[in-house]
Structure formats: structure tokens, C-alpha cells
Design an enzyme around this catalytic site. Structure first.
Site, PDB file in Angstrom:
ATOM      1  N   GLU A   1      35.816 -38.809   3.555  1.00 17.36           N
ATOM      2  CA  GLU A   1      35.910 -39.827   4.654  1.00 17.36           C
ATOM      3  C   GLU A   1      35.646 -41.136   4.113  1.00 17.36           C
ATOM      4  O   GLU A   1      36.203 -42.169   4.665  1.00 17.36           O
ATOM      5  CB  GLU A   1      35.069 -39.646   5.831  1.00 17.36           C
ATOM      6  CG  GLU A   1      35.262 -38.248   6.576  1.00 17.36           C
ATOM      7  CD  GLU A   1      34.178 -37.645   7.373  1.00 17.36           C
ATOM      8  OE1 GLU A   1      34.447 -36.764   8.180  1.00 17.36           O
ATOM      9  OE2 GLU A   1      32.980 -38.037   7.301  1.00 17.36           O
TER      10      GLU A   1
ATOM     11  N   ASP B   1       0.791  -1.363  -0.032  1.00 16.42           N
ATOM     12  CA  ASP B   1       0.007  -0.027  -0.011  1.00 16.42           C
ATOM     13  C   ASP B   1       0.835   1.378   0.020  1.00 16.42           C
ATOM     14  O   ASP B   1       2.101   1.233  -0.031  1.00 16.42           O
ATOM     15  CB  ASP B   1      -0.987  -0.137   1.107  1.00 16.42           C
ATOM     16  CG  ASP B   1      -0.468  -0.599   2.466  1.00 16.42           C
ATOM     17  OD1 ASP B   1      -1.311  -0.821   3.122  1.00 16.42           O
ATOM     18  OD2 ASP B   1       0.675  -0.385   2.819  1.00 16.42           O
TER      19      ASP B   1
HETATM   20  N1  LIG Z   1      -9.514   9.874   8.746  1.00 24.05           N
HETATM   21  C1  LIG Z   1     -10.067  10.116   7.756  1.00 24.05           C
HETATM   22  N2  LIG Z   1     -11.124  10.483   7.533  1.00 24.05           N
HETATM   23  C2  LIG Z   1     -11.927  10.687   6.359  1.00 24.05           C
HETATM   24  N3  LIG Z   1     -11.307  10.219   5.461  1.00 24.05           N
HETATM   25  C3  LIG Z   1     -10.383   9.602   5.463  1.00 24.05           C
HETATM   26  C4  LIG Z   1      -9.605   9.611   6.638  1.00 24.05           C
HETATM   27  N4  LIG Z   1      -8.425   8.803   6.155  1.00 24.05           N
HETATM   28  C5  LIG Z   1      -8.636   8.351   4.987  1.00 24.05           C
HETATM   29  N5  LIG Z   1      -9.501   8.824   4.251  1.00 24.05           N
HETATM   30  C6  LIG Z   1      -9.848   8.890   2.969  1.00 24.05           C
HETATM   31  O1  LIG Z   1     -10.264   7.382   2.606  1.00 24.05           O
HETATM   32  C7  LIG Z   1      -9.407   6.937   1.555  1.00 24.05           C
HETATM   33  C8  LIG Z   1      -8.995   5.472   1.793  1.00 24.05           C
HETATM   34  O2  LIG Z   1      -8.233   5.230   2.890  1.00 24.05           O
HETATM   35  P1  LIG Z   1      -7.436   4.062   3.289  1.00 24.05           P
HETATM   36  O3  LIG Z   1      -6.883   4.263   4.523  1.00 24.05           O
HETATM   37  O4  LIG Z   1      -8.214   2.820   2.770  1.00 24.05           O
HETATM   38  O5  LIG Z   1      -6.380   4.133   2.150  1.00 24.05           O
HETATM   39  P2  LIG Z   1      -5.269   5.327   2.221  1.00 24.05           P
HETATM   40  O6  LIG Z   1      -4.650   5.529   3.264  1.00 24.05           O
HETATM   41  O7  LIG Z   1      -5.664   6.311   1.273  1.00 24.05           O
HETATM   42  O8  LIG Z   1      -4.184   4.344   1.286  1.00 24.05           O
HETATM   43  P3  LIG Z   1      -3.249   3.243   1.495  1.00 24.05           P
HETATM   44  O9  LIG Z   1      -4.124   2.188   1.332  1.00 24.05           O
HETATM   45  O10 LIG Z   1      -2.118   3.224   0.586  1.00 24.05           O
HETATM   46  O11 LIG Z   1      -2.820   3.118   2.882  1.00 24.05           O
HETATM   47  C9  LIG Z   1      -8.318   8.093   1.523  1.00 24.05           C
HETATM   48  O12 LIG Z   1      -7.720   8.027   0.291  1.00 24.05           O
HETATM   49  C10 LIG Z   1      -8.997   9.148   1.877  1.00 24.05           C
HETATM   50  O13 LIG Z   1      -9.616   9.856   0.676  1.00 24.05           O
END
Ligand SMILES: Nc1ncnc2c1ncn2[C@@H]1O[C@H](COP(=O)(O)OP(=O)(O)OP(=O)(O)O)[C@@H](O)[C@H]1O
Length: 922
Positions: free
Chosen positions: A717, A346
Site C-alpha cells: 500500500e 507426578d
Molecule cells: N490412602 C493412603 N493410605 C496410606 N498410605 C498411602 C495412601 N495413599 C498413598 N499412600 C502412600 O504414600 C505414598 C506417597 O503418596 P503420594 O500421594 O504423596 O504420592 P503417590 O500417589 O505415590 O505418587 P504421585 O506423587 O506420583 O502421585 C505412596 O507411595 C503410598 O506408599
């Protein structure tokens, strides 16, 4: 003063489930602000650490005794028994037989000590590694969220629970937002169960009370808070905790292959021994002498030192990986790692630093630049007026907290770094977050999950209730019906929608991670998903930079060179994913990637997915959910690849389990992911995966090295003994005690040292080893036969040259002839010296020792120093001369043996030179 111990005991008995949440908190001397730090320290001293002590499975003595039941040990004990009987029945008794019996027994004991030591060490290594895997808990103390190690939890602590967290103590839930837990470890029930903060009648059995959560279980979804009621051995899990030692069960394919090979060789040795015994006896040899002869053959062939050496090589690999920030939870992973062909990684935190900085805020058709970097709220938002409301809403919809500098640490974020960046941007726009939180206190929440890709908090302000929502732009935009601009709220028409998407793509195209922010008024704090996350008014977008980790570019290049495919599988937006993939070198310059989104994956069948993976080398998976990751892993595996996959969330666990190597993040990962993975990265960095693969490959190579080393001397051996039989020489050219002295004395340490060889140069420039290739490949066998043959010629030559110098016919030789003693010493020293040079030869299959360097493995030189000292002692010390039937060697003898022994290395250097030339030509 409240007696906490009594209160805790009382709470247990009076079932905290039956009283309302606040009463339970009060009964435990706690409150919504949690415990005071000083009180927690006091309780820790009073209650002890929140840990379970491992019960050892079997006593040390029993396990030591177990070493003698090993096949080799049994064969040797029987041999010693027969030798002893031969001594007793001898007329007159031959003291040589008694010495031999004692020597064999000494060897058995020595071997058992080594084996026991190895097992103990492997177990300790596993325990130490387990202890290094971080187990943390978030608690509220003095009204602030802090992170402590799970062992520091005390009764009365108010813990924060989120999806993927392990529950580290027995607790009573005091706040629950769609909270479900997985009680599998405790009750065997596999589907998640709901938890609530409401009181449950006292008659309900404790394990069924819906407001209690238990140590050893995990949070499946949702969020909440719970007060600790019992810790450590006082927990339900502590009571039923009987941990059996896990290391013993971890039999890797490699160990199995070595064990099978060792057993085959032992059987062959036994058969050959019996055959030679029969042949020589029928030729008229004396019974006892023939038996001793046959015994010599058997022990010459059995690879006694092998199992111990194997454990050490694996343990050394595991320790080296730990030093490179990769903790291996199962030894089997060490070897699998070396044959990894695909890494699915990821993005956030693994390829990037996850140190986010909002660089641009977009609202009402205008982008506002934000200056400054990192988490220090120092910098400015250009013309902040129009985006202040957006940043206020975004900041209040956050669980993370900014921590001011302390000691040598600068500004830090506690919690999600995406949220940290939003808090910093809000501060840069001049917002006082504490004042804003007081003005619009949080009344409810719908926690973030990577399937919805949204997070919502409910706030009350001036008598009205609002939902503040932030999340992935496209997902959020689909739920918006209005948009706010300088003139107020208006309908989000097609043109406005396109404007938002264009702004999003522009930011994403320059590698920014974009979040959208929206609001709406709701009926009350209990508003659910349907109400709070639909019909929203979009406030705008925030684009944040998450810079690639500097070390990742080289690590990705190293993987490519090593024939390992790196595939990004991210939850982030396609354009952001592509931009980062390009920056870290996953996509080459100018390549047009094939980007597959989660939605497209849903429409693609498994067979098509497999074809796609084969046909598109530059595929990038974006906007995927954890279950998509699992499908990608499965498709790669179906194509016969060996897949490593990274994951941090609770729902990454199935993908981590499905992969050959599940890699969890030590820093940011959830407990569930760490549980499911076989490797935990302490620094979360992709570069550590590449380093671990390199070490995995080198462990495998090192094992091959000492296998070749140990097996090739067997020929040295055995062949002289066979030649002696063929030419009618009546005595053994190498006695059983001498063989044992070589196998377990002079050869063990150098073999161990070969197991610690640093990775060979160029190890990451070759394609991955096929997992189907057996350890004892034809190539390995050819190699040790080649080296062994040279050794056999040298040793046979040295022995018979000395016998020949006596000038008497072979058949007339007797045991007491002093020349026989000298010749025996020559053959033993011959093997020791051949092995000295053999070790240099096996250090690489293809590279010259002049390239690798004679002194580059100091362990090996020291080990050979010991081996030569043992040989010298056997040759010169009278008691050892008696035991081994040896004589002092002259300087000329040593000179001759060194010259002959070096032939092993010379011959191998010639072979390598020919091989390299052939390779260069093709
Ligand atoms: N704390 C949060 N609050 C709201 N939306 C979020 C938050 N964190 C992430 N997101 C949104 O959700 C999406 C998906 O997050 P997810 O954690 O699944 O993957 P990522 O962190 O973008 O990437 P990776 O999978 O590479 O770690 C993000 O791209 C972002 O747009």
C-alpha cells in the site's frame, strides 16, 4: 412438618456455634446419616442453587463506548473531522471529502463493533471455562458418601472435609480430626486456623467461632464433617461478593508486544504522513488534495484489524485445548505453553491410570498372588488364610467405598483408588466388609498426608481399642518394633527388617506400588500420632499394579522429539518410580537413572541441585514431599527453563504457583490445586499436556502468520504512494477509502482464518522457542519485508502500467481522468490478489504450500472468497464505484493481476526451497 427455611434462618440467628453439634444437626433437619436424597432435592428447589451470580463490572453500553477511546479510533475520528472540515470549507464543497469522512467514521464504528464482540467473546470463553472446572463436594446422604456438584449443596447437607478441599458453603463443624482451615479469602488471615466440633459461646463473633467454616475458604489439613447452614447468596462470602471481571486484567506479554508494535507503527505512520504532507505542499500541491494524500499514507500503515485478530487466535487456541481436555484459565498460558522446556510430572494418575489392582500380598515371608483386574471383586487370593487379617486391617483403614455396577458403569471406587484396590483384595479374600466394619467400628482417625505417608484409623473391638495403620513401607517399617508371622508376634530384628525390604524391592522393581499394613493396641479412641503410629506390629505388604496409561508412551516420545525434558517427581518409592518411568519411555532402554529421593534432596543445596539437573539428564525424583517438588521447579527455573508442573494435592499449590505452567488434575485434584494452577486437565492424563504444548506452539505460529500477512500488505500500500511522490505523479495510487476497504474489509477475515490454522506438520519436531525471542523478531521482519517488497513491485507495476497506457504525461493527470479510475482499481485489486497468494505463502515458514495443501484450511478459502467478492463489488457496482472512484476491470485485467499476484507465492516458494536445501546441507 419442619419448615426448613425457618429452621435455617433461626439457626443463623441463634448462632449454630453455641449449640452442641448434634443439636445443630437436628435443628437443620439432618443427622449423622445426612439428608435423604429426596429431601435434598426438595431443599434445592426451595433454596436455589449454591451459586453466586457474577456482577458485571460495567454496562454493555459503557464498554462499547470505551472502544472509541482506543488510539486508532481517536486518530481516525480526528482524520474524519479534518476531512469534514475540508468539505465544508471547500469552494465548491467536494462531495468526495464528505464521502471520505463518512467512510472513515463507518470504519471506526465497524472496528468498535468487532473489538467489542471480541472482548465479549473472550470474557464468555473465560466464564465458560471457569464453569467447566469441576467444583464438587462430598456429602453424606442417606448414610452413604456421595459426590455432588458444589452448586447442589443445600442447608442441612452433611459435607465431608479433607485437606485441599474448598469449603463450598457456610457450615457448622460436627466432627474434626486435626482440622485446620485457611480463611485467607474471607478474613485475610494467612495462617491456617484450628477448627473444632465443640460448641463455642454465643458471644464469640461469628467469624471467630472455631466451629464454623465458610464458603470460599479451604481445608488446610486434617479431616472432618460439617453441616451446611447457608448456601449461595446467603453465605458470608455471598454477602461480600463483588466480583470484578477478571478477563480485562489478563494482559499477556504477547498482547503487550503486539500493542507496543501497533503503537510504534501508528506513530511512524503519523510521522511519515506529516512529512509527506509538508513535502508535497512545499512542492506546490493543493492543500486538500495533499491532506487526503497524507491521510492515505497514514491509514495505509496503521494495522487496523490487528487487535481483533489477536484475540480470536488466542480464543481459538483456548477452545481447541479445551477440546483436547486441557482447560486454560489464563490466556497468557497459551503462549507460555508453546515455549515449555521441562515438564515435571507426578506418576499416579497422570502417567498411570490410577486403576489399581492388588496383585500380591506378602506376609510372614510368603507372597500370595491375587487374580483378577479392575475393581470388580472377582478373583482369588492364593491361600488367603495368613493374609486375611492384613487385608481386614487394610480395608478398615480406608475411607474409599466400592460402588457396585449401575447402568453402563462397572464397579467403581468412590475416593482414593489405592484404597479401592485394598477393598477389592479384601473381598477377594472372602471378607464381608460390612460385617467387619460393624464388628470393629471406627472411633477415630489420623488422616493420610503425603508428608507422613501414613494413614491411621482407630477401632474398637471386643472392648479393646486398636490403631490400624497403612502407608509407605519404609516409613511404616521405621515405626514398627514387631512383626506378625504364623507363630504370632515377634520382635522385628535386623534380619526380619531386611526380609521385608527385599520383598518390597522385588514388588517395586516390577512396577508395583507397595503399601505396608500394621496394628497396635492403643489406650483409647483419642490416641494421637505419637501413640498410634509408633511401636507397631507389621502385618505385611500389599503390592498393587497401577498400569501406565496407554497414550502416555507416545506423548512422552512426542515431548522428547520436541526438545522437552520430562522429569518424574513422585511420592512413590524409587524402584516403582523407575520401573514406571522406563515403561512410559521417560527413561530410555538401558539407561541407568540417577534417582534422587526426598531425603537426599534435603541434604542437597540449591546450587548443587541446579548442577545435578544440568548434569544428569536421566534424573528421577522419588519419595518426595510437595515442598521438594517446589524446590525442583525453582531449580529448573533458575536454570532458565520454562517449567510445567503437575500437582493434585493441597500442598502442591506452591509448586503449581511457582511454575510457569501449573497443571492441576480435574478428576482427582483438590480444589486448592485447581485454584493455583493455570491449566486444568479434565482427564488427568499426561498426554493432554503434550497436546496442549503442541496447540500452544501452533497458536504462536498462527499469530506470526497473520502478523506477516497483515504487515506485508502495508508495503504494497505504501510503496506505490512513495513512488508517486518520487516521480512527481500528482494523485494517490491508492486512496484512503480503498486502503480502509482492504485493511478492514478484505483482509480481516483471511487474517482471522490464518489464526485458526491447524498445527503445522513437524511443529513438535523442533526445539522449544526461546521465551526471550521477541514476537517481532528479525526473522519475522525479514519475512514480511520480503513478501511486502514483491507485493509492492506488483502493485506499483500494475498501477503505473495502466497510467502509462493512457499516453499522457504524469503531471497532466487529473482526478477525473477515466484511466486514473481504472488504475486505482488495478492497484486495489492487485493488493487483494497479492494477499490471496500471500496467505498461502505465510501458512508455513519452511514448508511448500504443495506439502501443506491449498485446501487444508477451508476457513481461509472461504474468507478469501469474501475478499474477492468485496473487490468485485467495488469494481462493478455503481454506488461503490462512486465511493471508491473505481471502474469495471476486464477479464484481461483480472488475468494479468492473477499472474502478477501469484508472483508473491512463486517468489516465496523459491525462498523456501533454497532455505530447505541450505538446512539439509547443514
Ligand atoms: N490412602 C493412603 N493410605 C496410606 N498410605 C498411602 C495412601 N495413599 C498413598 N499412600 C502412600 O504414600 C505414598 C506417597 O503418596 P503420594 O500421594 O504423596 O504420592 P503417590 O500417589 O505415590 O505418587 P504421585 O506423587 O506420583 O502421585 C505412596 O507411595 C503410598 O506408599
Amino acid at each position: 412438618m419442619l419448615n426448613v427455611a425457618d429452621a435455617v434462618a433461626e439457626t443463623r440467628d441463634s448462632a449454630p456455634q453455641a449449640s452442641p453439634a448434634d443439636e445443630t444437626l437436628a435443628a437443620l433437619g439432618s443427622s449423622a446419616r445426612g439428608l435423604a436424597g429426596s429431601e435434598a432435592t426438595r431443599r434445592l428447589a426451595a433454596h436455589g442453587r449454591n451459586e453466586l451470580v457474577h456482577a458485571r463490572q460495567a454496562s454493555l453500553l459503557r464498554r462499547f463506548a470505551g472502544q472509541f477511546t482506543d488510539l486508532f479510533a481517536v486518530v481516525l475520528i480526528v482524520a474524519a473531522g479534518i476531512t469534514f472540515v475540508a468539505y465544508v470549507l471547500g469552494n465548491p464543497p467536494d462531495p468526495g471529502n464528505l464521502e471520505l469522512a463518512v467512510a472513515i467514521l463507518a470504519v471506526v464504528v465497524l472496528n468498535a463493533v468487532i473489538g467489542f464482540g471480541q472482548e465479549y467473546m473472550a470474557e464468555r470463553t473465560a466464564e465458560a471455562l471457569q464453569a467447566m472446572v469441576p467444583h464438587r463436594a462430598r456429602v453424606i446422604r442417606d448414610g452413604e458418601r456421595v459426590e455432588v456438584t458444589a452448586a447442589e449443596l443445600v442447608p442441612g447437607d452433611l459435607v465431608v472435609l479433607d485437606a485441599g478441599d474448598a469449603v463450598s458453603a457456610d457450615c457448622r463443624v460436627v466432627e474434626a480430626h486435626e482440622l485446620t482451615v485457611n480463611n485467607m479469602a474471607l478474613t485475610g488471615e494467612s495462617s491456617p486456623v484450628w477448627r473444632t466440633a465443640d460448641a463455642v459461646p454465643a458471644e464469640v463473633p461469628r467469624l471467630e467461632a472455631r466451629n464454623l467454616v465458610w464458603m470460599g475458604t479451604t481445608v488446610a489439613a486434617g479431616a472432618g464433617k460439617a453441616v451446611v447452614t447457608a448456601t449461595g447468596p446467603g453465605t458470608e462470602f455471598g454477602r461480600i461478593f463483588r466480583l470484578t471481571s477478571q478477563t480485562a486484567a489478563d494482559v499477556s506479554p504477547l498482547r503487550r508486544q503486539v500493542a507496543i508494535m501497533a503503537r510504534r507503527v501508528a506513530t511512524a505512520a503519523f510521522a511519515l504522513g506529516v512529512l509527506l504532507f509538508a513535502v508535497r505542499l512545499s512542492a506546490g500541491s493543493e492543500l486538500v488534495a495533499t491532506f487526503v494524500f497524507a491521510l492515505g499514507v497514514m491509514v495505509a500503515l496503521v494495522p487496523e484489524g490487528l487487535p481483533a485478530t489477536l484475540s480470536v487466535a488466542l480464543a481459538v487456541g483456548v477452545r481447541r485445548m479445551a477440546r483436547r481436555h486441557a482447560l486454560i484459565k489464563k490466556l497468557v498460558a497459551v503462549e507460555t505453553l508453546g515455549s515449555t522446556t521441562v515438564v515435571c510430572t507426578d506418576k499416579t494418575g497422570t502417567l498411570t491410570t490410577a486403576e489399581m489392582t492388588v496383585q500380591q500380598v506378602w506376609a510372614a515371608g510368603h507372597a500370595h498372588q491375587v487374580t483378577g483386574a479392575g475393581y470388580a471383586p472377582e478373583g482369588e487370593v492364593a491361600d488367603p488364610g495368613p493374609v486375611r487379617e492384613l487385608l481386614r486391617v487394610a480395608a478398615l483403614c480406608c475411607d474409599a467405598r466400592l460402588v457396585p455396577p449401575s447402568g453402563r458403569q462397572g464397579w467403581r471406587v468412590l475416593g482414593d483408588t489405592t484404597e479401592g484396590a485394598l477393598l477389592v483384595a479384601a473381598a477377594k479374600a472372602g471378607l464381608d466388609l460390612d460385617a467387619e466394619r460393624r464388628a470393629a467400628p471406627r472411633a477415630g482417625e489420623l488422616p493420610f498426608d503425603s508428608v507422613r505417608k501414613l494413614m491411621t484409623t482407630i477401632h474398637t473391638r471386643d472392648g479393646r481399642t486398636w490403631a490400624y495403620v497403612k502407608g509407605a513401607p519404609q516409613e511404616l517399617l521405621a515405626r514398627c518394633t514387631r512383626i506378625r508371622d504364623e507363630h504370632g508376634d515377634r520382635t522385628l530384628d535386623e534380619a526380619a527388617r531386611r526380609g521385608v525390604l527385599t520383598a518390597n524391592d522385588e514388588m517395586a522393581g516390577s512396577a508395583l506400588r507397595v503399601l505396608a499394613v500394621a496394628v497396635r493396641e492403643v489406650s483409647g479412641p483419642g490416641a494421637g500420632h505419637d501413640e498410634a503410629e509408633n511401636g507397631l506390629t507389621l502385618l505385611g505388604l500389599a503390592g498393587m499394579l497401577d498400569p501406565p496409561r496407554p497414550e502416555v508412551v507416545a506423548a512422552v516420545a512426542a515431548c522428547h522429539e520436541a526438545g522437552i525434558r520430562v522429569v518424574m517427581v513422585t511420592g512413590d518409592y524409587a524402584l516403582t518410580a523407575e520401573a514406571i518411568a522406563r515403561r512410559v519411555g521417560i527413561l530410555g532402554p538401558g539407561t541407568v537413572p540417577r534417582t534422587v529421593t526426598g531425603a537426599e534432596l534435603d541434604r542437597t543445596g540449591d546450587a548443587d541441585l541446579r548442577t545435578l539437573l544440568g548434569e544428569c539428564p536421566d534424573v528421577v525424583f522419588a519419595r518426595v514431599k510437595p515442598e521438594h517438588k517446589m524446590r525442583v521447579v525453582a531449580a529448573f527455573k533458575d536454570r532458565g527453563e520454562i517449567v510445567a508442573v503437575t500437582g493434585d494435592g493441597a500442598n502442591d499449590a506452591p509448586a503449581l504457583k511457582r511454575a510457569d505452567i501449573g497443571v492441576a488434575m480435574g478428576e482427582s485434584g483438590t480444589d486448592v490445586a485447581r485454584e493455583a494452577a493455570v491449566m486444568v486437565l479434565l482427564d488427568d492424563s499426561f498426554a493432554s499436556i503434550a497436546a496442549a504444548v503442541e496447540l500452544g506452539r501452533s497458536v504462536y505460529q498462527n499469530i506470526r502468520k497473520f502478523l506477516i500477512y497483515l504487515f506485508s500488505h502495508n508495503l504494497g500500500e505504501l510503496v506505490p504512494i512513495l513512488v508517486a511522490t518520487a516521480v512527481g505523479f500528482p494523485l494517490v495510487p491508492l486512496s484512503a477509502v480503498q486502503v480502509l476497504a482492504i485493511d478492514l474489509g478484505s483482509d480481516v477475515l483471511p487474517a482471522l482464518a490464518l489464526g485458526t490454522e491447524p498445527p503445522e506438520p513437524g511443529i513438535m519436531r523442533r526445539p522449544p522457542r526461546s521465551p526471550k525471542q521477541p514476537l517481532f523478531s528479525a526473522e519475522l521482519v525479514r519475512r514480511f519485508l520480503f513478501l511486502g517488497c514483491v507485493q509492492a513491485v506488483v502493485v506499483t507495476g500494475a498501477f503505473f502500467w495502466r497510467i502509462h497506457s493512457a499516453g499522457i504525461p504524469f503531471a497532466a493527470f487529473t482526478y477525473d481522468n477515466p484511466v486514473y479510475r481504472e488504475a486505482l482499481t488495478m492497484s486495489q485489486a492487485g493488493i487483494v490478489l497479492c494477499q490471496f497468494f500471500n496467505g498461502f505463502a505465510v501458512r508455513s515458514d519452511r514448508l511448500s504450500i504443495f506439502r501443506i495443501g491449498f485446501r487444508s484450511n477451508p476457513h481461509y478459502l472461504a474468507a478469501q472468497g469474501v475478499a474477492l467478492a468485496i473487490m468485485a463489488a467495488i469494481s462493478y457496482l455503481p454506488p461503490l464505484q462512486d465511493l471508491f472512484h473505481t471502474a469495471p476491470l476486464s477479464l484481461t485485467d483480472w488475468g494479468l493481476l492473477i499472474a502478477l499476484g501469484s508472483l508473491v507465492l512463486v517468489a516465496d516458494e523459491i525462498r523456501k526451497a533454497v532455505l530447505r536445501r541450505k538446512e539439509a546441507r547443514t
